[in-house]
Scaffold this active site. Structure first.
Site, PDB file in Angstrom:
ATOM      1  N   LYS A 113    -126.506 -40.118 -46.342  1.00 28.63           N
ATOM      2  CA  LYS A 113    -127.279 -40.135 -47.729  1.00 28.63           C
ATOM      3  C   LYS A 113    -127.395 -41.312 -48.645  1.00 28.63           C
ATOM      4  O   LYS A 113    -126.258 -41.883 -48.754  1.00 28.63           O
ATOM      5  CB  LYS A 113    -126.716 -38.777 -48.474  1.00 28.63           C
ATOM      6  CG  LYS A 113    -127.612 -38.597 -49.733  1.00 28.63           C
ATOM      7  CD  LYS A 113    -127.057 -37.175 -50.235  1.00 28.63           C
ATOM      8  CE  LYS A 113    -125.801 -37.237 -51.336  1.00 28.63           C
ATOM      9  NZ  LYS A 113    -125.885 -36.135 -52.255  1.00 28.63           N
ATOM     10  N   SER A 154    -144.322 -43.289 -42.928  1.00 30.94           N
ATOM     11  CA  SER A 154    -142.916 -43.467 -42.879  1.00 30.94           C
ATOM     12  C   SER A 154    -142.343 -43.999 -44.241  1.00 30.94           C
ATOM     13  O   SER A 154    -143.130 -43.960 -45.226  1.00 30.94           O
ATOM     14  CB  SER A 154    -142.641 -44.585 -41.731  1.00 30.94           C
ATOM     15  OG  SER A 154    -143.240 -45.829 -42.143  1.00 30.94           O
ATOM     16  N   TYR A 209    -139.859 -40.925 -40.741  1.00 27.33           N
ATOM     17  CA  TYR A 209    -138.984 -41.963 -40.068  1.00 27.33           C
ATOM     18  C   TYR A 209    -138.833 -43.180 -40.814  1.00 27.33           C
ATOM     19  O   TYR A 209    -139.854 -43.413 -41.547  1.00 27.33           O
ATOM     20  CB  TYR A 209    -139.670 -42.081 -38.550  1.00 27.33           C
ATOM     21  CG  TYR A 209    -140.776 -42.777 -38.597  1.00 27.33           C
ATOM     22  CD1 TYR A 209    -141.060 -44.243 -38.506  1.00 27.33           C
ATOM     23  CD2 TYR A 209    -142.142 -42.227 -38.663  1.00 27.33           C
ATOM     24  CE1 TYR A 209    -142.167 -44.944 -38.466  1.00 27.33           C
ATOM     25  CE2 TYR A 209    -143.317 -42.722 -38.688  1.00 27.33           C
ATOM     26  CZ  TYR A 209    -143.329 -44.103 -38.393  1.00 27.33           C
ATOM     27  OH  TYR A 209    -144.433 -44.776 -38.808  1.00 27.33           O
TER      28      TYR A 209
END
Length: 116
Positions: free
Chosen positions: A9, A25, A58
């Site tokens: 995170k 992305s 991504y």
């Protein structure tokens, strides 16, 4: 049994750019990727603190030390420059292994997106 847990995170970074004319992305400064153990092309969940939007995309590796956090393609419509994001990746682990797993959590300086 397998369960999904938080692997990495990046907590509270600011969007530095939103590029609608790109093939989707999120671009993330390489320093943040290294510190959070997130790799290029890894699937991440993006949580926008400012507007509550959530999305999955991504990762593209950004220039090391740049502080870059750039939402690309359709994701660029989910945040504005200056919005604060939380970036999360997950891993699937065996239930017993998950009990002792410790995620990589990074708390960068929100103003510069650099590691404190």
């Amino acid at each position: 049994m397998y369960i999904e847990v938080v692997k990495s995170k990046i907590h509270r970074v600011k969007v530095t750019e939103a590029n609608l004319n790109y093939v989707g992305s999120i671009t993330i400064d390489e320093d943040l990727l290294i510190a959070s153990n997130i790799i290029e092309n890894e699937k991440v969940q993006i949580v926008n603190v400012n507007n509550g939007e959530r999305l999955e995309t991504y990762v593209i590796k950004g220039e090391k030390g740049s502080g870059a956090i750039c939402l690309n393609g359709a994701a660029a419509r989910k945040a504005e420059v200056g919005d604060v994001l939380i970036i999360i990746s997950y891993a699937t682990l065996d239930f017993e292994e998950a009990k002792s797993f410790k995620p990589w959590i990074v708390f960068p300086d929100t103003e510069t997106n650099r590691i404190i």
